[in-house]
Motif scaffolding. Structure first.
Motif, PDB file in Angstrom:
ATOM      1  N   LEU A 120       4.417   6.188  -2.473  1.00 26.22           N
ATOM      2  CA  LEU A 120       4.258   7.159  -1.384  1.00 26.22           C
ATOM      3  C   LEU A 120       5.427   7.162  -0.408  1.00 26.22           C
ATOM      4  O   LEU A 120       5.721   8.200   0.190  1.00 26.22           O
ATOM      5  CB  LEU A 120       2.958   6.859  -0.610  1.00 26.22           C
ATOM      6  CG  LEU A 120       1.657   7.026  -1.415  1.00 26.22           C
ATOM      7  CD1 LEU A 120       0.472   6.441  -0.669  1.00 26.22           C
ATOM      8  CD2 LEU A 120       1.402   8.497  -1.758  1.00 26.22           C
TER       9      LEU A 120
ATOM     10  N   TYR B 241      -0.418   8.493   4.229  1.00 24.69           N
ATOM     11  CA  TYR B 241       0.809   7.734   3.936  1.00 24.69           C
ATOM     12  C   TYR B 241       1.956   8.674   3.583  1.00 24.69           C
ATOM     13  O   TYR B 241       3.073   8.523   4.066  1.00 24.69           O
ATOM     14  CB  TYR B 241       0.560   6.767   2.773  1.00 24.69           C
ATOM     15  CG  TYR B 241       0.276   5.347   3.207  1.00 24.69           C
ATOM     16  CD1 TYR B 241      -0.929   5.013   3.817  1.00 24.69           C
ATOM     17  CD2 TYR B 241       1.204   4.331   3.009  1.00 24.69           C
ATOM     18  CE1 TYR B 241      -1.199   3.713   4.212  1.00 24.69           C
ATOM     19  CE2 TYR B 241       0.945   3.027   3.404  1.00 24.69           C
ATOM     20  CZ  TYR B 241      -0.258   2.726   4.005  1.00 24.69           C
ATOM     21  OH  TYR B 241      -0.506   1.433   4.395  1.00 24.69           O
TER      22      TYR B 241
ATOM     23  N   PRO C 219       0.812  -1.216   0.000  1.00 29.63           N
ATOM     24  CA  PRO C 219       0.000   0.000   0.000  1.00 29.63           C
ATOM     25  C   PRO C 219       0.854   1.279   0.000  1.00 29.63           C
ATOM     26  O   PRO C 219       0.354   2.355  -0.330  1.00 29.63           O
ATOM     27  CB  PRO C 219      -0.801  -0.104   1.318  1.00 29.63           C
ATOM     28  CG  PRO C 219      -0.771  -1.549   1.687  1.00 29.63           C
ATOM     29  CD  PRO C 219       0.510  -2.093   1.150  1.00 29.63           C
ATOM     30  N   ALA C 220       2.126   1.162   0.371  1.00 27.26           N
ATOM     31  CA  ALA C 220       3.001   2.351   0.438  1.00 27.26           C
ATOM     32  C   ALA C 220       3.609   2.716  -0.912  1.00 27.26           C
ATOM     33  O   ALA C 220       4.229   3.770  -1.046  1.00 27.26           O
ATOM     34  CB  ALA C 220       4.118   2.107   1.456  1.00 27.26           C
ATOM     35  N   GLU C 221       3.429   1.858  -1.921  1.00 31.69           N
ATOM     36  CA  GLU C 221       4.023   2.112  -3.238  1.00 31.69           C
ATOM     37  C   GLU C 221       3.630   3.505  -3.747  1.00 31.69           C
ATOM     38  O   GLU C 221       2.486   3.922  -3.612  1.00 31.69           O
ATOM     39  CB  GLU C 221       3.548   1.045  -4.230  1.00 31.69           C
ATOM     40  CG  GLU C 221       4.187   1.122  -5.601  1.00 31.69           C
ATOM     41  CD  GLU C 221       5.636   0.608  -5.641  1.00 31.69           C
ATOM     42  OE1 GLU C 221       6.031  -0.148  -4.720  1.00 31.69           O
ATOM     43  OE2 GLU C 221       6.367   0.961  -6.577  1.00 31.69           O
TER      44      GLU C 221
ATOM     45  N   TRP D 116       3.334  16.520  -5.593  1.00 29.71           N
ATOM     46  CA  TRP D 116       2.670  15.659  -4.605  1.00 29.71           C
ATOM     47  C   TRP D 116       1.254  16.092  -4.306  1.00 29.71           C
ATOM     48  O   TRP D 116       0.369  15.261  -4.088  1.00 29.71           O
ATOM     49  CB  TRP D 116       3.504  15.579  -3.327  1.00 29.71           C
ATOM     50  CG  TRP D 116       4.737  14.790  -3.577  1.00 29.71           C
ATOM     51  CD1 TRP D 116       5.973  15.274  -3.918  1.00 29.71           C
ATOM     52  CD2 TRP D 116       4.841  13.357  -3.609  1.00 29.71           C
ATOM     53  NE1 TRP D 116       6.837  14.232  -4.144  1.00 29.71           N
ATOM     54  CE2 TRP D 116       6.176  13.045  -3.950  1.00 29.71           C
ATOM     55  CE3 TRP D 116       3.950  12.321  -3.378  1.00 29.71           C
ATOM     56  CZ2 TRP D 116       6.637  11.744  -4.065  1.00 29.71           C
ATOM     57  CZ3 TRP D 116       4.402  11.018  -3.482  1.00 29.71           C
ATOM     58  CH2 TRP D 116       5.729  10.741  -3.817  1.00 29.71           C
TER      59      TRP D 116
ATOM     60  N   PRO E  38       7.792   1.042   2.714  1.00 27.95           N
ATOM     61  CA  PRO E  38       6.760   0.300   3.442  1.00 27.95           C
ATOM     62  C   PRO E  38       7.154  -0.049   4.876  1.00 27.95           C
ATOM     63  O   PRO E  38       8.324  -0.320   5.161  1.00 27.95           O
ATOM     64  CB  PRO E  38       6.597  -0.977   2.612  1.00 27.95           C
ATOM     65  CG  PRO E  38       7.862  -1.135   1.847  1.00 27.95           C
ATOM     66  CD  PRO E  38       8.377   0.258   1.609  1.00 27.95           C
TER      67      PRO E  38
ATOM     68  N   LYS F  24       5.343   9.046   6.120  1.00 30.23           N
ATOM     69  CA  LYS F  24       6.588   8.430   5.674  1.00 30.23           C
ATOM     70  C   LYS F  24       7.607   9.424   5.133  1.00 30.23           C
ATOM     71  O   LYS F  24       8.700   9.022   4.716  1.00 30.23           O
ATOM     72  CB  LYS F  24       6.282   7.373   4.593  1.00 30.23           C
ATOM     73  CG  LYS F  24       5.509   6.181   5.143  1.00 30.23           C
ATOM     74  CD  LYS F  24       5.047   5.262   4.036  1.00 30.23           C
ATOM     75  CE  LYS F  24       4.101   4.200   4.556  1.00 30.23           C
ATOM     76  NZ  LYS F  24       4.731   3.208   5.408  1.00 30.23           N
TER      77      LYS F  24
END
Lengths: 426, 426
Positions: free
Chosen positions: A334, B397, A330-332, B381, A337, B401
């Protein structure tokens, strides 16, 4: 002797026996697939404690999880935790993509803890260390590129992504046709930047035999990378991608003839209706070499949910013949992970792989679904949870939403269809 | 006059104009599709404040979210919160499947708050209230079945699931062939239980004209339910399912000829390689009537993740021509979904619908992906988050991160491929 050389010589190795057992097939059948180049068995002779797993035609679809430090998040303990999370969730393979900290130390520690096959992208280490020495990526030295590959091979890395198909010709196709997202492969961009800056052909292409020599010595499986893979749906299946794949087909044949195990990497971002054609294209152009795909992601608009877009594309790809799915978390798109993201990514890819295995008739794949159907009919909740792809989550849901003594569930309660008709139909 | 009658008479209604505008097509094109029976425009004449949306051939794929009380969880406020969650996440339709509390009051309150089309399964209320009166489901009275349908129609329900295709003949096919999971449709099981106990034909089949009369009066779209849909992969596309679909095709034609809007419901659980065939079968047997599918779920072993198994099946189904996807939440097979489950279910189905819309060439579908690709290339972004299917999650996210001033993201940091090659390729 590599697994491929052994197979060609009619020898069934210990690794083949182990991998065949896990697959539920005869060792001879596996040996035959390896000898044909349709199956790889990544097993570096220096990877101690490896539990070897085979990838390719007729076998169950395998799932890889990427982990690794970055400059912003350089915490070896966190990566070891991701390794443990991925493997316990069911990943068949790990890639260490570290670019932060002491990269040798990180890789060796991960290798020590990794019982499944481990892959790397050696050009990352070359680029990072070139930068650290005060130079830029375009200054990477050719000998250093190969030195890093050799060092990683010696450490026991089972397969390596090498972007050998990025050539002046394929880049020229990209430039002429134009793209929305240019290049999104990190390794591909390092190589392309180096080539265009130095106006020189790709050393991994020009000196492919040097690569084969190293791979032969440690039985490293080459994973021929798609450095020009499309980075958005609009760029999919364009001339740059396809011309690179043509080159990868030629190189795969050279590797196979030299006794080096080889598989092909594929995209990436792709409209759903192009997925099957892409698999067929790879199988034809690369003479049946195993296909390792990233995703494919069937839309660009779902950051935060790319494990789902990848599960859709991956299921279709694997059903059409892709052999190996690289997970997407799900972090792809962004950030890096977390362990939780790793878990979600692995499970989503395993679902895709399993759905595809049923569709392509992999031996035994349907059995678990049949057992689940029987457990549901019997309203046997313990069995349903034990058979589920993630017993921890299914158990949590079951107990949060129901009291322990309920036979049915709160969704239907006493209106449970299963219960209502069973007396009439039994 | 129903939307279908109007369309057949060449009349473009206000609802057609609104729905065509949302779709980006000419009202005349929409009218034509409705007149052909290939598109429905569910819009009960008594549903105040409805924002009408069309479903069918050539249009974007729509997504439905099921909500509703159960006996164990009977909290109207919670269901209104799920309604709000589903619609704000992008659901095009809501079904109220309530079986708990004052069902009339629940439905009327939901209708008051629901600006998208609302569907119900009236047999649920009939069964629940029959049970409450001290009788059993097999005691449901035929007149009462129709009274409840009429009451719900009068309240403003836009479409209704009616299991008219469960006949003595189709049940006999089920019994002869045998099944692992018998019947899993709740409505299907109520009807089947009633029929087998009373040894009588299905009243919704026998008195189909009575149903058409009610539907005509309020312009209720009939959603012909698949009461015998398979409940596991092993039962998929069996004789019971297909014989029911044949009957639904005949009934759909009668509805169409009577001026009643009609769509067909489909499974359910299905191996990935059977999905496309199932869509083609429905389109042929039902003369192009819109197809509304639940899932399909491409494996049985992923409770806790059935939103993902449904997204895989739904994307393939919609790409092959399914028009309307009923969402599945992570709570499926385990319990009643929470608001969080509803949100995850809607987003997963929207991803499937969008990926399919690109594949089937729905007008404008690709544009958002192109904009996202451009925003990614520009490392913009703010734009990436605004374009994403769930800006709340992608924003969370991104900020968890990364630090705010980073141009790239922590996944690649200064090794961002996009940045590295842009100067050489621009």
């Amino acid at each position: 002797m590599t697994q491929l050389q052994a197979a060609k010589n009619g020898i069934i190795t210990e690794q083949m026996r182990t991998a065949a057992l896990a697959e539920g097939i005869e060792p001879e059948e596996l040996r035959h697939g390896i000898a044909d180049g349709a199956i790889v068995l990544p097993a570096n002779t220096n990877h101690k404690g490896l539990n070897p797993i085979a990838v390719g035609k007729g076998l169950s679809t395998k799932v890889n999880a990427n982990i690794g430090t970055s400059e912003a998040f350089n915490d070896l303990a966190a990566e070891l935790s991701k390794l443990e999370t991925a493997v316990s969730a069911g990943a068949h393979s790990i890639m260490d993509l570290s670019t932060g900290g002491d990269i040798d130390d990180v890789r060796r520690t991960i290798l020590d803890h990794c019982k499944v096959m481990l892959g790397t992208v050696p050009i990352y280490q070359t680029a990072v260390e070139t930068l650290r020495s005060g130079k830029t990526i375009v200054d990477m030295e050719v000998d250093y590129i190969f030195d890093v590959i050799e060092k990683q091979a010696q450490d026991g890395v089972d397969f390596m992504t090498v972007h050998c198909g990025v050539t002046m010709e394929s880049i020229e196709h990209l430039r002429k046709e134009g793209r929305l997202a240019d290049i999104v492969s990190r390794g591909g961009s390092f190589i392309t930047g180096w080539m265009l800056h130095n106006d020189k052909q790709n050393p991994l292409y020009e000196q492919f035999d040097r690569l084969l020599d190293i791979a032969l010595r440690y039985d490293v499986t080459l994973s021929l990378g798609d450095g020009l893979r499309p980075g958005c749906l609009a760029d999919a299946t364009d001339r740059a991608q396809v011309s690179e794949l043509v080159i990868l087909g030629e190189l795969a044949q050279r590797a196979y003839e030299a006794g080096v195990q080889v598989m092909i990497e594929g995209p990436g971002h792709m409209p759903l209706d192009q997925v099957t054609a892409n698999i067929q294209l790879e199988k034809r152009l690369c003479h049946g070499a195993p296909f390792y795909v990233l995703g494919p992601l069937v839309t660009d608009i779902a950051p935060g949910y790319d494990h789902i877009t990848a599960a859709i594309g991956g299921a279709i790809a694997a059903a059409a013949g892709a052999d190996f799915l690289c997970y997407v978390t799900p972090a792809e798109h962004l950030g890096l992970p977390s362990s939780g993201d790793v878990r979600e990514g692995v499970i989503a890819s395993l679902i895709a792989a399993h759905a595809a295995d049923i569709a392509k008739g992999v031996k035994g794949a349907m059995q678990r679904d049949i057992s689940m159907a029987k457990a549901r009919k019997a309203l046997n909740w313990e069995e349903q949870i034990a058979l589920s792809i993630d017993p921890v989550k299914s158990n949590r849901y079951r107990h949060e939403k129901n009291t322990d003594d309920e036979e049915a569930c709160t969704m239907c309660g006493r209106f449970c269809a299963m219960k209502l008709v069973s007396k009439y139909l039994s």
